[in-house]
Design a protein around this motif. Structure first.
Motif, PDB file in Angstrom:
ATOM      1  N   GLY A 364       0.858  -1.186   0.000  1.00  0.00           N
ATOM      2  CA  GLY A 364       0.000   0.000   0.000  1.00  0.00           C
ATOM      3  C   GLY A 364       0.891   1.231   0.000  1.00  0.00           C
ATOM      4  O   GLY A 364       1.729   1.389  -0.863  1.00  0.00           O
ATOM      5  N   HIS A 365       0.662   2.131   0.984  1.00  0.00           N
ATOM      6  CA  HIS A 365       1.499   3.308   1.223  1.00  0.00           C
ATOM      7  C   HIS A 365       1.284   4.398   0.181  1.00  0.00           C
ATOM      8  O   HIS A 365       1.111   5.566   0.529  1.00  0.00           O
ATOM      9  CB  HIS A 365       2.971   2.904   1.299  1.00  0.00           C
ATOM     10  N   VAL A 366       1.316   4.046  -1.089  1.00  0.00           N
ATOM     11  CA  VAL A 366       1.070   4.997  -2.167  1.00  0.00           C
ATOM     12  C   VAL A 366      -0.417   4.925  -2.505  1.00  0.00           C
ATOM     13  O   VAL A 366      -0.917   3.859  -2.868  1.00  0.00           O
ATOM     14  CB  VAL A 366       1.933   4.670  -3.392  1.00  0.00           C
ATOM     15  N   HIS A 367      -1.116   6.053  -2.401  1.00  0.00           N
ATOM     16  CA  HIS A 367      -2.576   6.043  -2.447  1.00  0.00           C
ATOM     17  C   HIS A 367      -3.098   5.993  -3.879  1.00  0.00           C
ATOM     18  O   HIS A 367      -3.754   6.916  -4.374  1.00  0.00           O
ATOM     19  CB  HIS A 367      -3.147   7.265  -1.722  1.00  0.00           C
ATOM     20  N   ASN A 368      -2.812   4.889  -4.545  1.00  0.00           N
ATOM     21  CA  ASN A 368      -3.362   4.610  -5.861  1.00  0.00           C
ATOM     22  C   ASN A 368      -3.151   3.127  -6.139  1.00  0.00           C
ATOM     23  O   ASN A 368      -2.792   2.366  -5.233  1.00  0.00           O
ATOM     24  CB  ASN A 368      -2.736   5.502  -6.949  1.00  0.00           C
ATOM     25  N   SER A 405      -1.758  -1.533  -3.874  1.00  0.00           N
ATOM     26  CA  SER A 405      -3.206  -1.360  -3.734  1.00  0.00           C
ATOM     27  C   SER A 405      -3.446  -0.470  -2.515  1.00  0.00           C
ATOM     28  O   SER A 405      -3.850  -0.918  -1.450  1.00  0.00           O
ATOM     29  CB  SER A 405      -3.909  -2.709  -3.572  1.00  0.00           C
ATOM     30  N   GLY A 406      -3.189   0.827  -2.715  1.00  0.00           N
ATOM     31  CA  GLY A 406      -3.266   1.784  -1.616  1.00  0.00           C
ATOM     32  C   GLY A 406      -4.348   2.824  -1.794  1.00  0.00           C
ATOM     33  O   GLY A 406      -4.257   3.908  -1.218  1.00  0.00           O
ATOM     34  N   TYR A 413      -3.144   9.847  -4.465  1.00  0.00           N
ATOM     35  CA  TYR A 413      -1.863  10.449  -4.834  1.00  0.00           C
ATOM     36  C   TYR A 413      -1.728  10.519  -6.357  1.00  0.00           C
ATOM     37  O   TYR A 413      -2.038   9.559  -7.071  1.00  0.00           O
ATOM     38  CB  TYR A 413      -0.698   9.627  -4.293  1.00  0.00           C
ATOM     39  N   ASN A 414      -1.248  11.647  -6.833  1.00  0.00           N
ATOM     40  CA  ASN A 414      -0.852  11.852  -8.230  1.00  0.00           C
ATOM     41  C   ASN A 414      -1.891  11.410  -9.256  1.00  0.00           C
ATOM     42  O   ASN A 414      -1.590  10.652 -10.188  1.00  0.00           O
ATOM     43  CB  ASN A 414       0.475  11.137  -8.505  1.00  0.00           C
TER      44      ASN A 414
END
Length: 467
Positions: A364-368, A405-406, A413-414
């Motif tokens: 996860g961690h990255v919101h996309n 899967s974040g 994010y982005n």
């Protein structure tokens, strides 16, 4: 084939709405294998005679004897603002003593449906249905999404769509609750939505009372506790019940200076966490024909440590009879987003994943949502920035697929990068950042089908592996 089943709505028993601080919910407990589950619930710190029963067909039988731990936390201490800086958030309030109950649900057959009920002082106060964990060759479905409980409309919609998918279990790869993994945040952001009595896109769903949920710790869960300001932090170790078959790790009281300068608060946390702290941060389990290795990827861990690397290798070596091998942790080693791009330190385990034939790594961690090509990588030097350089090969027959899967509910994010593939890293095959979404995986023998589903139920990606 996955057999559809209804998730029950708890419309009965309205007179007992105040019996629980948190209504019953299911987890896998300290059982890396098998069909059993553990039922948890929270109550005020008051004596009562509790009983859990299981019904298969028309016969009720007693489940395991409920046992409780006492959880509480003192009020946080205010921290003055530094000169010329914005005042910090106010300290957390004291958490009144309360009890977290656990009862084992055992003696179940693989995948069978059962009803359970909870009684207090001889009166039934809660009832729901569930399915036993699956073993062996049974087909199964799981859903995974991270970075979720921020009390947003998208979190509610994702939980609702997950309930419609009817998975056998849910896996959360970290950042379970925002922003500091506190008891108060679980009460406001997680339980009311993941265990809502009503199922809708605006409320969430009664998900976790019928479907076991498993989780890895993220940086917002255990990575940066400030026990001076928030003594109710690290609720991951208080409210989850998962296998304890991992190593004792660097996450201990000696390495967290904020845990807890106040001797009373420190002891309160350790009492509530019991033997789950710190061992529950790393563990493995089996489900169906798959083996899962769950790791703590927070940067207080050193996965170049020979002893930890040996444990990872030994765990995966022992699972070579499993048809599928999955690894899950919070910080993705391979990420094309601008956000958290340099948090690459988990790349140092890639060579072990390849050697031991891991199929997919979930993070996860990255919101996309991101999906890599099958890749191999060999690099072990972690720079001060978090970067790890090394030899990268794409579309390798021995490659591992890395899935981010974040997009489970927190701010995306982005979103601007979704339509600019020229800005992606060469290892990225799919990048969805304009919508919140979750990953749905169906496994039937040697076939795995994967769909990425948006918060409105639309399919935004699909792929499969046939062995």
């Amino acid at each position: 084939m996955i057999i559809a089943r209804a998730i029950p709505f708890l419309l009965a028993l309205p007179l007992f709405a105040d019996t629980f601080l948190v209504k019953p919910y299911l987890q896998i407990g300290n059982s890396p294998t098998g069909t059993g589950l553990v039922l948890l619930w929270h109550t005020a710190n008051e004596d009562a005679a509790w009983k859990v029963e299981i019904r298969k067909g028309s016969t009720w039988r007693a489940a395991g004897t409920p046992e409780s731990t006492l959880v509480e936390a003192p009020a946080g201490k205010p921290i003055p603002a530094a000169a010329g800086k914005k005042a910090p958030p106010p300290p957390g309030p004291a958490i009144d003593p309360h009890r977290v109950y656990r009862a084992a649900l055992s003696g179940l057959k693989s995948g069978e449906e059962f009803t359970y009920r909870v009684s207090q002082n001889g009166t039934v106060v809660f009832e729901s249905t569930a399915h036993a964990r699956k073993t062996g060759s049974h087909p199964y479905r799981f859903v995974t999404f991270g970075d979720t409980a921020q009390n947003t409309p998208s979190e509610r919609a994702i939980v609702y769509q997950t309930s419609l998918a009817k998975p056998d279990f849910v896996f959360i790869p970290g950042d379970i609750v925002y922003t500091t993994g506190r008891i108060s945040e679980y009460r406001n952001h997680y339980f009311p939505i993941f265990n809502s009595d009503e199922a809708s896109a605006t409320t969430g769903a009664p998900l976790i009372r019928s479907i076991p949920t498993i989780a890895a710790p993220g940086n917002h869960d255990t990575g940066r506790p400030n026990f001076q300001r928030y003594p109710d932090a690290m609720a991951y170790f208080l409210y989850w019940d998962q296998p304890l078959n991992g190593p004792l790790t660097a996450l201990d009281t000696k390495n967290i200076p904020e845990l807890n300068p106040n001797d009373d608060g420190r002891q309160q946390f350790l009492t509530g966490a019991a033997d789950r702290f710190p061992r529950m941060a790393n563990f493995s389990f089996d489900y169906g024909n798959s083996h899962w290795l769950v790791l703590d990827s927070n940067n207080y861990m050193d996965w170049n440590n020979p002893e930890l690397r040996a444990w990872v290798k030994k765990d995966l070596e022992s699972a070579q009879k499993a048809t599928w091998r999955f690894v899950a942790f919070h910080h993705p080693g391979f990420n094309s987003a601008k956000e958290h791009f340099h948090d690459q330190w988990m790349r140092v385990l890639s060579d072990i994943f390849e050697e031991e034939k891991v199929d997919v790594v979930f993070s996860g961690h990255v919101h996309n949502y991101q999906r890599s090509y099958p890749l191999t990588f060999n690099g072990h030097t972690v720079e001060k920035t978090g970067d790890v350089a090394g030899d990268l090969k794409l579309k390798s027959p021995k490659g591992v697929i890395y899935v981010v899967s974040g997009a489970g509910g927190a701010e995306l994010y982005n979103p601007e990068m979704q339509k600019t593939p020229e800005a992606w890293q060469p290892f990225t095959e799919k990048f969805i950042s304009e919508v919140h979404s979750f990953t749905q995986v169906d496994i039937d023998g040697k076939k795995m089908k994967v769909k990425q589903i948006s918060e409105t139920g639309e399919e935004v990606d699909s792929w499969q592996i046939q062995k």
